[in-house]
Design a protein around this motif. Structure first.
Motif, short mmCIF file in Angstrom:
data_model
loop_
_atom_site.label_atom_id
_atom_site.label_comp_id
_atom_site.label_asym_id
_atom_site.label_seq_id
_atom_site.Cartn_x
_atom_site.Cartn_y
_atom_site.Cartn_z
N PRO A 185 0.83 -1.21 0.00
CA PRO A 185 0.00 0.00 0.00
C PRO A 185 0.86 1.25 0.00
O PRO A 185 1.97 1.26 0.53
N ASP A 186 0.35 2.27 -0.61
CA ASP A 186 1.06 3.54 -0.67
C ASP A 186 1.13 4.12 0.74
O ASP A 186 0.11 4.26 1.41
N PRO A 187 2.33 4.45 1.23
CA PRO A 187 2.41 4.94 2.62
C PRO A 187 1.76 6.30 2.82
O PRO A 187 1.51 6.70 3.94
N TYR A 188 1.46 7.01 1.77
CA TYR A 188 0.85 8.33 1.91
C TYR A 188 -0.51 8.38 1.20
O TYR A 188 -0.82 9.34 0.52
N CYS A 189 -1.30 7.36 1.38
CA CYS A 189 -2.63 7.42 0.81
C CYS A 189 -3.52 8.28 1.71
O CYS A 189 -3.13 8.68 2.80
N HIS A 190 -4.72 8.57 1.26
CA HIS A 190 -5.58 9.50 2.00
C HIS A 190 -5.96 8.99 3.38
O HIS A 190 -6.06 9.75 4.32
N CYS A 191 -6.13 7.68 3.53
CA CYS A 191 -6.52 7.17 4.85
C CYS A 191 -5.34 7.23 5.82
O CYS A 191 -5.53 7.48 7.00
N THR A 192 -4.13 7.03 5.33
CA THR A 192 -2.96 7.12 6.21
C THR A 192 -2.76 8.54 6.68
O THR A 192 -2.46 8.78 7.84
N LYS A 193 -2.95 9.50 5.79
CA LYS A 193 -2.81 10.91 6.18
C LYS A 193 -3.86 11.29 7.20
O LYS A 193 -3.59 12.01 8.15
N ARG A 194 -5.07 10.80 7.02
CA ARG A 194 -6.16 11.12 7.95
C ARG A 194 -5.86 10.56 9.33
O ARG A 194 -6.07 11.23 10.34
N LYS A 195 -5.37 9.32 9.38
CA LYS A 195 -5.04 8.71 10.67
C LYS A 195 -3.91 9.48 11.35
O LYS A 195 -3.97 9.74 12.55
N ARG A 196 -2.88 9.84 10.58
CA ARG A 196 -1.76 10.58 11.14
C ARG A 196 -2.22 11.93 11.69
O ARG A 196 -1.86 12.33 12.79
N ASN A 197 -3.04 12.63 10.93
CA ASN A 197 -3.52 13.95 11.37
C ASN A 197 -4.40 13.83 12.61
O ASN A 197 -4.35 14.68 13.50
N CYS A 198 -5.20 12.78 12.68
CA CYS A 198 -6.06 12.57 13.85
C CYS A 198 -5.21 12.30 15.10
O CYS A 198 -5.47 12.87 16.16
N ILE A 199 -4.19 11.49 14.95
CA ILE A 199 -3.31 11.18 16.08
C ILE A 199 -2.57 12.44 16.54
O ILE A 199 -2.49 12.72 17.74
N LEU A 200 -2.04 13.21 15.58
CA LEU A 200 -1.32 14.42 15.95
C LEU A 200 -2.23 15.45 16.62
O LEU A 200 -1.83 16.13 17.57
N THR A 201 -3.47 15.54 16.16
CA THR A 201 -4.42 16.47 16.77
C THR A 201 -4.73 16.05 18.21
O THR A 201 -4.78 16.90 19.11
N CYS A 202 -4.93 14.76 18.43
CA CYS A 202 -5.22 14.27 19.78
C CYS A 202 -4.03 14.51 20.71
O CYS A 202 -4.22 14.92 21.87
N VAL A 203 -2.82 14.28 20.24
CA VAL A 203 -1.63 14.49 21.07
C VAL A 203 -1.48 15.97 21.40
O VAL A 203 -1.20 16.35 22.55
N PHE A 204 -1.68 16.84 20.41
CA PHE A 204 -1.54 18.28 20.61
C PHE A 204 -2.58 18.78 21.61
O PHE A 204 -2.27 19.51 22.55
N THR A 205 -3.84 18.37 21.44
CA THR A 205 -4.91 18.80 22.34
C THR A 205 -4.67 18.27 23.75
O THR A 205 -4.87 18.99 24.74
N GLY A 206 -4.25 17.03 23.85
CA GLY A 206 -3.98 16.44 25.15
C GLY A 206 -2.85 17.15 25.89
O GLY A 206 -2.90 17.34 27.09
#
Length: 131
Positions: free
Chosen positions: A39-60
């Motif tokens: 699978p492409d490491p930068y497909c749309h679902c991978t980017k969405r997961k990464r952004n969600c994780i980074l948002t949760c870490v930042f907010t936390g």
């Protein structure tokens, strides 16, 4: 006694024929393995997961910082934001004011010079001080 040379010759010919057969192997069928593409490491679902994780870490981390600041640094100025001024019969009680700068400004706050600073006069003086 019979001669054994004839037998050895026949063995040599059969051995040669056997060698010839071994040299020509049958076409070997290779098993076909279908390669599954990675699978492409930068497909749309991978980017969405990464952004969600980074948002949760930042907010936390922001929430954790606020909680640590609130509980560990209790001596901060959150209780000293505005001076508490008491009014007695509609006039400012000078004993309730702890700020020396404001005590110096009390005579200037009295707009009608009657010796009593009302809430309206105090509010107008504070607005003038901010401007």
């Amino acid at each position: 006694m019979p001669k054994t040379t004839k037998k050895t010759v026949s063995k040599k010919t059969t051995a040669k024929k056997a060698v010839k057969k071994v040299v020509k192997p049958a076409a070997a069928v290779k098993p076909v393995i279908a390669e599954i593409p990675m699978p492409d490491p930068y497909c749309h679902c991978t980017k969405r997961k990464r952004n969600c994780i980074l948002t949760c870490v930042f907010t936390g981390s922001i929430i954790l910082g606020i909680l640590i600041g609130h509980f560990c640094f209790c001596g901060c100025l959150h209780h000293k934001r505005a001076p508490h001024i008491e009014f007695v019969n509609g006039c400012v009680n000078a004993e309730s004011i702890k700020c020396p700068k404001m005590l110096e400004e009390l005579p200037a706050m009295d707009a009608d010079h009657d010796g009593c600073v009302t809430k309206a006069e105090l509010h107008a003086a504070k607005k003038a001080m901010h401007k």
